[in-house]
Design a protein around this motif. Structure first.
Motif, mmCIF file in Angstrom:
data_model
loop_
_atom_site.group_PDB
_atom_site.id
_atom_site.type_symbol
_atom_site.label_atom_id
_atom_site.label_comp_id
_atom_site.label_asym_id
_atom_site.label_seq_id
_atom_site.Cartn_x
_atom_site.Cartn_y
_atom_site.Cartn_z
ATOM 1 N N UNK A 26 97.666 36.911 3.787
ATOM 2 C CA UNK A 26 99.041 36.729 3.337
ATOM 3 C C UNK A 26 99.978 36.786 4.538
ATOM 4 N N UNK A 27 101.134 36.139 4.389
ATOM 5 C CA UNK A 27 102.127 36.210 5.458
ATOM 6 C C UNK A 27 102.512 37.663 5.719
ATOM 7 N N UNK A 28 102.753 37.982 6.984
ATOM 8 C CA UNK A 28 103.300 39.278 7.354
ATOM 9 C C UNK A 28 104.416 38.993 8.345
ATOM 10 N N UNK A 29 105.613 38.874 7.812
ATOM 11 C CA UNK A 29 106.769 38.421 8.583
ATOM 12 C C UNK A 29 107.355 39.545 9.429
ATOM 13 N N UNK A 30 108.280 39.159 10.308
ATOM 14 C CA UNK A 30 109.021 40.143 11.100
ATOM 15 C C UNK A 30 109.766 41.094 10.174
ATOM 16 N N UNK A 31 110.307 40.561 9.106
ATOM 17 C CA UNK A 31 111.053 41.374 8.143
ATOM 18 C C UNK A 31 110.128 42.415 7.497
ATOM 19 N N UNK A 71 103.630 40.288 18.468
ATOM 20 C CA UNK A 71 103.543 39.107 17.599
ATOM 21 C C UNK A 71 102.095 38.825 17.228
ATOM 22 N N UNK A 72 101.191 38.906 18.197
ATOM 23 C CA UNK A 72 99.761 38.696 17.912
ATOM 24 C C UNK A 72 99.232 39.745 16.932
ATOM 25 N N UNK A 73 99.675 40.981 17.104
ATOM 26 C CA UNK A 73 99.238 42.051 16.199
ATOM 27 C C UNK A 73 99.722 41.759 14.775
ATOM 28 N N UNK A 74 100.950 41.309 14.653
ATOM 29 C CA UNK A 74 101.509 40.966 13.338
ATOM 30 C C UNK A 74 100.743 39.798 12.725
ATOM 31 N N UNK A 75 100.440 38.791 13.530
ATOM 32 C CA UNK A 75 99.672 37.642 13.048
ATOM 33 C C UNK A 75 98.245 38.046 12.686
ATOM 34 N N UNK A 76 97.694 38.997 13.430
ATOM 35 C CA UNK A 76 96.356 39.524 13.147
ATOM 36 C C UNK A 76 96.325 40.148 11.754
ATOM 37 N N UNK A 105 107.945 43.496 29.341
ATOM 38 C CA UNK A 105 108.514 43.363 27.991
ATOM 39 C C UNK A 105 108.119 42.052 27.308
ATOM 40 N N UNK A 106 108.040 40.975 28.074
ATOM 41 C CA UNK A 106 107.656 39.671 27.506
ATOM 42 C C UNK A 106 106.234 39.718 26.961
ATOM 43 N N UNK A 107 105.301 40.253 27.779
ATOM 44 C CA UNK A 107 103.906 40.339 27.358
ATOM 45 C C UNK A 107 103.762 41.290 26.173
ATOM 46 N N UNK A 108 104.481 42.394 26.195
ATOM 47 C CA UNK A 108 104.447 43.331 25.079
ATOM 48 C C UNK A 108 104.919 42.631 23.802
ATOM 49 N N UNK A 109 105.989 41.860 23.910
ATOM 50 C CA UNK A 109 106.494 41.120 22.753
ATOM 51 C C UNK A 109 105.462 40.159 22.188
ATOM 52 N N UNK A 110 104.754 39.470 23.077
ATOM 53 C CA UNK A 110 103.686 38.561 22.631
ATOM 54 C C UNK A 110 102.564 39.332 21.947
ATOM 55 N N UNK A 111 102.247 40.506 22.485
ATOM 56 C CA UNK A 111 101.199 41.348 21.896
ATOM 57 C C UNK A 111 101.591 41.824 20.504
ATOM 58 N N UNK A 122 112.846 43.714 15.430
ATOM 59 C CA UNK A 122 111.503 43.146 15.631
ATOM 60 C C UNK A 122 111.607 41.803 16.351
ATOM 61 N N UNK A 123 112.579 41.010 15.971
ATOM 62 C CA UNK A 123 112.782 39.709 16.619
ATOM 63 C C UNK A 123 113.034 39.887 18.122
ATOM 64 N N UNK A 124 113.908 40.813 18.482
ATOM 65 C CA UNK A 124 114.209 41.064 19.897
ATOM 66 C C UNK A 124 112.988 41.617 20.629
ATOM 67 N N UNK A 125 112.238 42.475 19.959
ATOM 68 C CA UNK A 125 111.023 43.020 20.563
ATOM 69 C C UNK A 125 110.027 41.910 20.862
ATOM 70 N N UNK A 126 109.804 41.032 19.899
ATOM 71 C CA UNK A 126 108.849 39.938 20.094
ATOM 72 C C UNK A 126 109.321 38.939 21.137
ATOM 73 N N UNK A 127 110.610 38.852 21.363
ATOM 74 C CA UNK A 127 111.136 37.992 22.433
ATOM 75 C C UNK A 127 111.007 38.650 23.796
#
Length: 102
Positions: free
Chosen positions: A24-29, A12-17, A4-10, A42-47
């Motif tokens: 433009x910013x692409x926030x969790x919201x 977040x990376x996808x969102x940042x990508x 779950x931790x690695x998935x959350x990082x992935x 989304x916050x809990x998923x990324x954590x």
């Protein structure tokens, strides 16, 4: 599948990508709105607090323009394995109708 931790990082990376590609910013919201979830989800998923449903992962991948393989760490492009999974494996033998009643 990643932890779950690695998935959350992935995720977040996808969102940042997506943000980097669009410039433009692409926030969790924003991600939450696009996939029909809350920003808290989304916050809990990324954590790395949980594994989401498969449909949610597909929506995240589509929304962020990454392959589902990037998020999961699985290789779904191997046609043979996919076909094998659909069929349920090799048939060991066929049972004749009369064998069922004997």
């Amino acid at each position: 599948m990643y932890s779950p931790k690695e998935l959350g990082l992935r995720v977040k990376r996808a969102r940042e990508h997506r943000a980097k590609r669009s410039g433009q910013d692409f926030t969790q919201k924003m991600l939450a709105f696009k996939i029909g979830e809350t920003s808290k989800w989304v916050q809990k998923l990324e954590k790395g607090e949980f594994y989401p449903e498969w449909d949610a992962l597909n929506l995240i991948a589509d929304t962020c323009a990454v392959d589902i393989e990037f998020l999961t760490g699985e290789n779904f492009k191997d046609e043979v394995d996919y076909e094998e999974a659909i069929k349920g494996g090799h048939v060991a033998r066929n049972i004749k109708q009369e064998e069922l009643y004997s």
